[in-house]
Structure formats: C-alpha cells, structure tokens
Scaffold this active site. Structure first.
Site, PDB file in Angstrom:
ATOM      1  N   GLN A 193      -4.695   3.766  -5.535  1.00  0.00           N
ATOM      2  CA  GLN A 193      -5.926   4.555  -5.637  1.00  0.00           C
ATOM      3  C   GLN A 193      -6.773   4.077  -6.814  1.00  0.00           C
ATOM      4  O   GLN A 193      -7.993   3.932  -6.703  1.00  0.00           O
ATOM      5  CB  GLN A 193      -5.580   6.038  -5.796  1.00  0.00           C
ATOM      6  CG  GLN A 193      -4.947   6.620  -4.544  1.00  0.00           C
ATOM      7  CD  GLN A 193      -4.413   8.029  -4.763  1.00  0.00           C
ATOM      8  OE1 GLN A 193      -4.418   8.546  -5.881  1.00  0.00           O
ATOM      9  NE2 GLN A 193      -3.957   8.653  -3.693  1.00  0.00           N
TER      10      GLN A 193
ATOM     11  N   ASP B 104       5.489   7.893  -0.580  1.00  0.00           N
ATOM     12  CA  ASP B 104       5.238   9.069   0.270  1.00  0.00           C
ATOM     13  C   ASP B 104       6.439   9.416   1.142  1.00  0.00           C
ATOM     14  O   ASP B 104       6.520  10.513   1.686  1.00  0.00           O
ATOM     15  CB  ASP B 104       4.021   8.823   1.171  1.00  0.00           C
ATOM     16  CG  ASP B 104       2.732   8.839   0.372  1.00  0.00           C
ATOM     17  OD1 ASP B 104       2.702   9.501  -0.688  1.00  0.00           O
ATOM     18  OD2 ASP B 104       1.768   8.194   0.802  1.00  0.00           O
TER      19      ASP B 104
END
Ligand code: C5P
Length: 634
Positions: free
Chosen positions: A160, A306
């Site tokens: 990100q 994740d």
C-alpha cells in the site's frame, strides 16, 4: 467454484482507470464495501463510472470507467474510505499530488490504524498532510500541491505504501523510486504497465517517471486468492474432498498460501490459464487429506499476510507444530489479528501460544464449537466459519456484517460448501395457504433468492390465452410451447416472468389466468419445460421455491421441505380480502387429481396448517421445522 474478484486489484483498477485518459471496461470488479468506497472516491474526483450490469444502486461487477486523464476535480466534502486501508493509503498518494485540499475519513477500525507510514514519505515529496494525534490516524487532512520525486526506503514491506508513492510519483516531475525490504504484492506495477506507463525496476527498487498520464484499456479482475484460501483450507482439511476453484489470480506475490499449503502436505494442482502479460490467473484443484505443521516466517509473511487467520485454523487442524513469526504487521490490520486469532482458537480448544510477532500452534487437538465474535474483522469472521466446519457441536460467529468488506456472498457459498450444492428450501401447498408470503420471509432472513413457481405457470398461461389457444386443447398448448418466447428468473428478490420480451405483473393474477392456469399446468411437456428452468435457477445460488411439486418432483433430494396448508374456507377468505376472484376449490381439485406431478405432501416434508396462524406465526413454525431438518438459521 468461483470466488469474487480480487480486492487489491479491484481497488487499483478503479483508481488507475479513473485517472487514465479514455475509457476502460472493468470485468470482474469486486463489489465489496471496501472497493465501493474507492469507486465512490473516484467518482468524487471526477471519474465517470457506470455499472454495465444494471446494478446501479447495488453491487456491480462490470464497470465502464471514463477517466479524468490526469486532471482530477476537487471533491465535495470528505472522502469516506470505510474499513479500507488500501483505499485510504492509495488515495492519499493520489490526492497529495493534486492542486486542491481533501480529507479522508474511515470507520472506527480504520481510524485506529497507523497512517504515519504513508504521511512520512509523502511529506518527503513535499505533500502537506496530517493525521490525528501521535499515531497520525485518520481523518487525514491533505492540503495538496506539486510534489517532487524522491527515493524512499520503506522500513516495513507494504504494497500500500509502495503504491501510494508510485501514484504520487505519476504527478511529480522526474523519477520517483521506492526500495522495498521484501517483495510485496506487485499489482500496481503490473497494472500501471497495463495502462501504458513504464515501470522502472532494479531488483527491489521500483520507480516511475512523472509526469505520466495513463491510457484507458479494458481490464479483467481475476478471482481473489485470499478469498479462495478459505475454501482451499476447508477442502484440504477434509479427507475425501476434491475442490476446484476456477479463475483465481495466481500472481506469485500473492500465491504464497499455495506454497504453505503444499508444505502442510496438501495435494494440489495449479493450472495457469491466462493473463501472463498482466495478472496471471487459473484454476486450483485441492484434495483433502491429513495436514502437517509448518513454519511461516521471513519474506514469505508479506505474501500470505491476509491468509494467516485461515492458515492458523489449518495449523490447528494439522498434526504437529506450526510456527508463525515475523508477522508483527498483523497487529495493525483490521484488528490485532495475532491476538484475536489466538484467543479464538483457544476458545475452540486448540493449543496456541501468542508471540510478539506471531504464534505457535500445536495442532491435532480436536476443536469444539464456541461463540466467537469477528471483532469487525472480515478475515477473522470467515476463518472461524471455516473452523466451525471442523469443530464438534455448534459454532456461532457473530458480528459478520464486516464479511461484505471483501466477500459479499460468503455465507451463500458456505451453505453450498456444506451440502455440495446450493441448498433449496421447497415449499408446497394449495393456493392461498400462505406459502408465498412465508417463502419471502424465509428468503429475506437467509439472504437467499425466492422463486414463485406458480408465476411461471401463470405467465405461460397468459401467453396461451393471448395466442387464442383453448387451454383444454392440450395438443395445441403443446404445439405452442415450443414457439412461445417465454423466460422466467430472479431479479433482485422478485420472480420475473417475460413473454416475448414483455415483463408480466398484474397480468399474472387476472381472472382469466386464475381460471385457466391449472388446466395448463396439467400438460406434461409444459411442466417439463418449467422444471428444467427451476433446476437451472438452483445452480446459481441458494433458493426458497414455492409451488405444488417442488419437494416431490423438482427437488426431491432437498432436505428442506415444507407443506403449508389451510382450510378452503380460510383460503377463500384470504383471496377475497386481497380483492381477488380466484377459483381456489377448482384449482385444488385439478392440481390434486392431475396425472402429472399432482399436489401432494412430498416425502420428508413437514406439514404446517396455517388456518389458525398469523403470517408471522406461520413463519415461526416454518423456521422451527427447517431447523429440525438441519438448516442453520441464526
Ligand atoms: O402458486 P399459484 O397459485 O400462483 O399457482 C398457480 C397454479 O400453477 C396452481 O394452481 C397450479 O395449477 C400451477 N402450479 C403447478 N406447479 C407448481 C406451481 C404452480 O402446477 N410448482
């Protein structure tokens, strides 16, 4: 099975197509709460985004995006990133470089997550932005303005942060570089190239040369491997199962979960089908068997970040020890995932030890059901739904609204996973017994679709009458059957019937149709055609279907069958209270006495007499019966 579109890629597709010049069609967009925030944000800065699948207010998967060609508009009001760290960080990079001020806000969870990691490098590029308090949390206030290129060494490997800097770099004059301490997911690089911007790469250094304007170009989002991971684990841990998930993204910076599962002893076949020039995708086939423990650490962590919650569940189901380390990043995700996962596994009977940067799981202890809250974290909610499949007794996961941040429809797939196919609730009974109202209530509560099969017979009857054919002339009706352009289906929650392209509504309950429908419904070839359509609908999702022969003929194998009846007097009163002139007794007689699929109580159906019950009383009786038949209803 298939899984919804990749979340990371969907965010980026909307952002990149939104700033590009020209038009892009995005196929397979993930219409999750998170990605819809990014979609709304890009609209707010001027991108024109139209759903092409008719889902104007809903959850579109097919989008046409006309980008702003690098010239963003100042948004009105704040930009809401919801629960999405990706949205907030990527949009920060974009907005910091614009000649206007903007403010990014998020929900309570997102507002607790650190944004300093993005503010530091963007400030070094000259951005004027600030968060709240020492931890620089949202709301983020961005002044906006001209940026200068930098070379930035990321202290924490974060896709990100990298992406935000590259996005900002598109608007700065010169080369902007990011050095990553470990490989992070490279969707931004691949997608920038797809949209016509060269990406510079020297080992772990990634750069862009600004200013650069992207060119719109159609893009297909593959299925999300992070969503697939839940089913891969569920299948892998169940000996005898054989699961293929089609159309999954296989980008190697994301597919680490496959390597981990292989190390855990999972038998797996991966077939790459396409997308080598952009995002590779293909099919994954997994067979269930015994799992063994493994170590997940170091550079691999960024790749499986994740998937750690569900991999921890797999570890609890495996023989031997699993160690997860170097994963401190998990503490600043949607929740403190180390702590929350450990606590929940312990609550279900697993032997787990919490570590500063991970956990140690001694697998093989049998799990037992428990009530676990998601703590608002979608991946925890789904991981523990999977754990529940393997636990003895009842597992209840609460606070599951967050699942829609990444996987709308997860519960439907879970139901399918449990039964090997989408479940069907069959409700039969005579006219005006209350079955269609009850069917709607059940469908709404479960989030399933509802099908009123009578509407199909009624629509067909209308067409027969329209063609001037005598309903009693079965030969003529049969001849017409092959000619009529008739279709029935589900739109939203409604059963929709079309004849020659015309959508029928009031026509379906006209006195003429009421009088003729049971005669038409006697014709075997007409019934066959309808049954084929009904079964096709059940391939697409879980259904509540009501009619006369749903439990006996259409879905005789379903476990969930109800038969709702009421006395003829009560039913006649109900119809006249609806202002309808309906020949109930004649229809009852015709429906029960016909040769083809007569109305009767299907084998295994629970009979509910609604004569003395209110609608809600009937619905309660129905829920009770379905629970007894094994349906999980919260
Ligand atoms: O449910 P509804 O009263 O609208 O159905 C109209 C007619 O359609 C029934 O009276 C019956 O003749 C026919 N029908 C059927 N099989 C079904 C549903 C309806 O034969 N599954």
């Amino acid at each position: 099975m298939r899984v919804p579109g990749d979340k990371s890629i969907s965010h980026r597709a909307v952002i990149l197509a939104g700033i590009a010049g020209g038009e892009t069609t995005v196929t397979g967009f993930l219409p999750s709460d998170d990605c819809l925030c990014t979609l709304a944000a890009m609209r707010a800065v001027g991108a024109e985004i139209d759903p092409l699948d008719g889902q104007t207010e809903g959850r579109p998967e097919l989008l046409r995006i006309r980008g702003v060609a690098g010239r963003l508009q100042a948004p009105e009001g704040t930009i809401d990133c919801g629960n999405s760290g990706t949205a907030m960080r990527l949009l920060s990079g974009l907005l910091a470089a614009q000649p206007f001020a903007s403010t990014l806000v998020g929900d309570a969870s997102l507002s607790g997550r650190p944004m300093g990691r993005i503010i530091t490098p963007l400030s070094a590029m000259g951005a004027r932005m600030r968060g709240q308090g020492d931890r620089q949390t949202a709301p983020l206030e961005i002044e906006g303005g001209k940026l200068r290129p930098i070379e930035y060494s990321m202290p924490v490997a974060s896709a990100q942060v990298k992406s935000a800097i590259l996005l900002a770099g598109l608007f700065a004059e010169g080369e902007t570089w990011v050095v990553q301490p470990a490989v992070t997911r490279d969707h931004s690089e691949r997608m920038l190239r797809h949209f016509g911007v060269p990406v510079l790469q020297e080992g772990q250094r990634i750069g862009v040369r600004g200013p650069a304007v992207l060119k719109g170009r159609d893009f297909v989002v593959p299925g999300d491997i992070s969503s697939a991971a839940f089913w891969l684990v569920a299948a892998a841990a169940a000996p005898g199962s054989d699961l293929t998930i089609e159309g999954v993204g296989l980008n190697e910076t994301r597919a680490g979960v496959l390597a981990v599962l292989r190390r855990m002893g999972v038998s797996m076949a991966v077939e790459v089908c396409g997308g080598e020039d952009g995002e590779p995708w293909g099919n994954i086939r997994v067979r269930g068997g015994a799992l063994k423990g493994t170590v997940i650490e170091g550079a691999e962590i960024a790749n499986v970040i994740d998937e750690i919650p569900v991999l921890a569940v797999a570890a609890a189901l495996a023989e031997g020890e699993t160690v997860i380390r170097d994963a401190a990043e998990l503490r600043v995700k949607e929740s403190d995932r180390i702590h929350e996962v450990v606590r929940r596994l312990q609550a279900m009977g697993a032997e787990v030890e919490e570590k500063e940067d991970g956990m140690r799981i001694q697998g093989g202890r049998p799990l037992h059901g428990a009530e676990v809250s998601s703590e608002g974290d979608h991946r925890i909610a789904m991981a523990f739904a999977i754990a529940g499949l393997f636990a003895s007794g009842h597992t209840k996961v609460t606070d599951v609204g967050c699942v829609a941040t990444s996987y709308p429809g997860f519960d439907r797939e879970l139901a399918r996973f449990l039964e090997g196919k989408y479940p069907v609730i069959a409700i039969d009974g005579p006219a005006a017994s209350g079955k269609s109202s009850v069917a709607r209530i059940i469908a709404e509560r479960l989030g399933w679709s509802v099908v009123n099969s009578g509407a199909f017979y009624r629509g067909f009857t209308w067409a027969v009458l329209q063609a001037g054919v005598d309903p009693a002339d079965h030969g003529a009706v049969e001849a017409l059957a092959s000619e009529i352009d008739f279709s029935g289906g589900i739109e939203g929650t409604e059963t929709v019937v079309r004849v020659e392209g015309r959508t029928l509504r009031d026509e379906l309950t006209s006195p003429a149709v009421n009088a003729a429908v049971s005669e038409i419904a006697r014709v075997a070839s007409v019934r066959q055609r309808m049954v084929g359509q009904f079964r096709a609908l059940a391939e697409a999702g879980p259904l509540v279907m009501e009619g006369r022969d749903i439990g006996s003929v259409v879905f005789p194998d379903t476990r969930y069958k109800l038969y709702i009846q009421a006395s003829p007097e009560v039913r006649e009163q109900r119809r006249s209270a609806q202002g309808q002139n309906d020949s109930i007794r004649e229809r009852d007689r015709s429906d029960s006495e016909r040769d083809s699929s007569p109305l009767r109580v299907a084998e295994g159906a629970r009979v509910i007499d609604s004569s003395q019950l209110s609608l809600s009383g009937t619905a309660e009786a129905a829920f009770e019966a379905l629970r007894e038949q094994g349906l999980v209803i919260s």
